[in-house]
Design a protein around this motif. Structure first.
Motif, PDB file in Angstrom:
ATOM      1  N   TYR A 168      41.750  40.475  44.347  1.00 24.46           N
ATOM      2  CA  TYR A 168      40.606  39.609  44.645  1.00 24.46           C
ATOM      3  C   TYR A 168      39.373  40.003  43.830  1.00 24.46           C
ATOM      4  CZ  TYR A 168      43.389  37.866  48.540  1.00 24.46           C
ATOM      5  OH  TYR A 168      44.373  37.297  49.305  1.00 24.46           O
ATOM      6  N   LEU A 169      39.233  41.316  43.582  1.00 22.54           N
ATOM      7  CA  LEU A 169      38.128  41.752  42.723  1.00 22.54           C
ATOM      8  C   LEU A 169      38.325  41.233  41.301  1.00 22.54           C
ATOM      9  CD1 LEU A 169      35.567  43.405  42.330  1.00 22.54           C
ATOM     10  CD2 LEU A 169      36.993  45.437  41.967  1.00 22.54           C
ATOM     11  N   ALA A 170      39.571  41.174  40.858  1.00 20.78           N
ATOM     12  CA  ALA A 170      39.862  40.644  39.521  1.00 20.78           C
ATOM     13  C   ALA A 170      39.429  39.195  39.386  1.00 20.78           C
ATOM     14  CB  ALA A 170      41.361  40.769  39.229  1.00 20.78           C
ATOM     15  N   THR A 171      39.632  38.385  40.439  1.00 24.29           N
ATOM     16  CA  THR A 171      39.224  36.970  40.374  1.00 24.29           C
ATOM     17  C   THR A 171      37.703  36.845  40.269  1.00 24.29           C
ATOM     18  OG1 THR A 171      39.114  36.711  42.803  1.00 24.29           O
ATOM     19  CG2 THR A 171      41.237  36.305  41.747  1.00 24.29           C
ATOM     20  N   ILE A 172      36.985  37.777  40.933  1.00 19.95           N
ATOM     21  CA  ILE A 172      35.523  37.764  40.840  1.00 19.95           C
ATOM     22  C   ILE A 172      35.082  38.171  39.442  1.00 19.95           C
ATOM     23  CG2 ILE A 172      33.409  38.881  41.667  1.00 19.95           C
ATOM     24  CD1 ILE A 172      34.693  39.074  44.430  1.00 19.95           C
ATOM     25  N   ARG A 173      35.727  39.204  38.892  1.00 21.61           N
ATOM     26  CA  ARG A 173      35.398  39.641  37.536  1.00 21.61           C
ATOM     27  C   ARG A 173      35.652  38.523  36.524  1.00 21.61           C
ATOM     28  NH1 ARG A 173      32.133  43.936  38.129  1.00 21.61           N
ATOM     29  NH2 ARG A 173      33.164  45.770  39.033  1.00 21.61           N
TER      30      ARG A 173
END
Length: 415
Positions: free
Chosen positions: A327-332
């Motif tokens: 999920y952090l990757a999608t934000i990045r």
């Protein structure tokens, strides 16, 4: 050889795998005690206690059963012959043995034996109450003589009914148990709160979410009053309430309750680090759904920082770490930080994203394929294209193809 030494030999035989010989030796031990010991029932109870301490439950059940039968035989000489009627005339000392027998039966999943023993305990309590209070008791005296042993027996009976699928009966008995707990001269607020929490879990299971919240909040209020606002025992009710609010799509309430739970856990050094990281991940998911990407990012990063040091020693943290990284990757990616998104997504793959099946693996693989395509890394594009094709081929062969799912920032809480 003393009785305790004989019992130890029987136990060694049982643990060694010669069950039939051990049970036969135990029966011989019972006969020896009855014929040679001055107080055989006390000696046999001690034997049964030693078996319980060593977790040889079958031997313990046999020995406790022998004690109970001996007590009933002694009582039968001058009382009714029917076993159920006889229960009312058993000596009060038999209560402890019956209670131990019931607990051993639960360990052996002998629900019928456990239920019968608990019902006999209840009969002993009621008979002693009638004797102590007499036939003309008033409502005031009835309240005063409520036996403090009754709630635990009622709770045991309700638990057995629940396991047997008699949910409505279990609820009735738990509510009756609660009324008894509230009428004790010396109330046990912790036990009372535990009953409230159990009722909350049952109503949640039944889909009666508002009622479940009410039960959990009442338990929470009582625990807070007795143990303070930071006691570890508050966390289970807070966690349950947070999950129910999420289920009802009350995101702000869910987030606030998860935050309260997190505060309680962090106030206690013995708290589970895995649970803390799971709650942080849940909070990140809710923040994403509330379009608060800044706080979502902070929650995911903190979840990763919390879970990473223990992920090797605690495998349960792997899906939490993987989900947070994903999920952090999608934000990045949304921020345009492709290299950081790739780093997060690669770590998510490393720890086996979500561990719910290849559908979730395909989601992150497709996401990585998309990331590497955008930065024109042909080698990685080919690698992940082949990997996706391999998984899809396996699904086709097994007939378990799932509907493709892309990157998400709105998943359900993992805790």
């Amino acid at each position: 050889m003393t009785v305790s030494e004989m019992a130890e030999e029987v136990n060694k035989m049982y643990i060694g795998g010669d069950t039939e010989t051990a049970i036969s030796m135990n029966e011989d031990l019972h006969i020896h005690v009855k014929n040679n010991v001055q107080n055989p029932n006390c000696a046999l109870e001690q034997v049964a206690d030693s078996y319980s301490e060593m977790n040889t439950w079958e031997l313990a059940r046999n020995s406790y059963s022998c004690v109970i039968q001996s007590m009933m035989d002694n009582t039968r000489h001058c009382k009714p012959q029917n076993d159920d009627a006889l229960t009312y005339f058993l000596p009060s000392a038999s209560f402890t043995v019956l209670e131990k027998y019931a607990n051993v039966c639960m360990q052996l999943r002998d629900l019928t034996g456990a239920m019968r023993a608990n019902q006999k305990c209840l009969a002993i309590i009621r008979s002693s109450t009638l004797v102590a209070d007499g036939p003309n008791r008033t409502s005031h005296s009835a309240r005063a003589i409520v036996d403090p042993r009754m709630p635990s027996i009622l709770s045991n009976i309700a638990r057995i009914q629940f396991v047997n699928g008699s949910i409505c009966d279990a609820i009735k008995v738990y509510k009756y148990c609660l009324s008894i707990q509230r009428n004790l001269i010396k109330r046990d607020s912790v036990a009372e709160a535990n009953t409230l929490s159990v009722l909350g879990r049952i109503f949640r299971m039944l889909g009666r979410h508002r009622a479940a919240i009410d039960w959990h909040e009442e338990a929470l209020e009582l625990r807070t009053k007795v143990m303070g606002g930071s006691h570890m025992s508050l966390s289970s009710d807070l966690l349950a309430i947070a999950k129910i609010h999420y289920r009802l799509e009350e995101l702000d309430l869910s987030l606030a309750t998860f935050s309260d739970c997190l505060h309680v856990l962090r106030s206690n050094p013995c708290s589970s680090t895995g649970l803390i990281s799971s709650i942080l991940c849940n909070m990140g998911i809710i923040c994403s759904q509330l379009d608060d990407q800044r706080n979502a990012q902070g929650c995911y990063e903190e979840a990763i920082t919390t879970a990473r040091p223990i992920v090797d020693s605690d495998p349960a943290c792997r899906p939490i770490l993987a989900k947070s990284q994903y999920y952090l990757a999608t934000i990045r990616q949304a921020q345009g930080s492709i290299s950081m998104a790739v780093e997060c997504a690669e770590e998510a793959i490393q720890y086996g994203l979500l561990l719910e099946g290849s559908g979730d693996q395909l989601s992150i693989l497709r996401f990585l394929l998309q990331l590497y395509s955008s930065c024109e890394d042909r080698e990685k594009v080919q690698f992940y294209s082949d990997k996706i094709a391999e998984i899809e081929h396996k699904e086709d062969d097994s007939g378990q193809r799932k509907k493709p799912r892309g990157p998400r920032s709105h998943g359900a809480p993992a805790a």
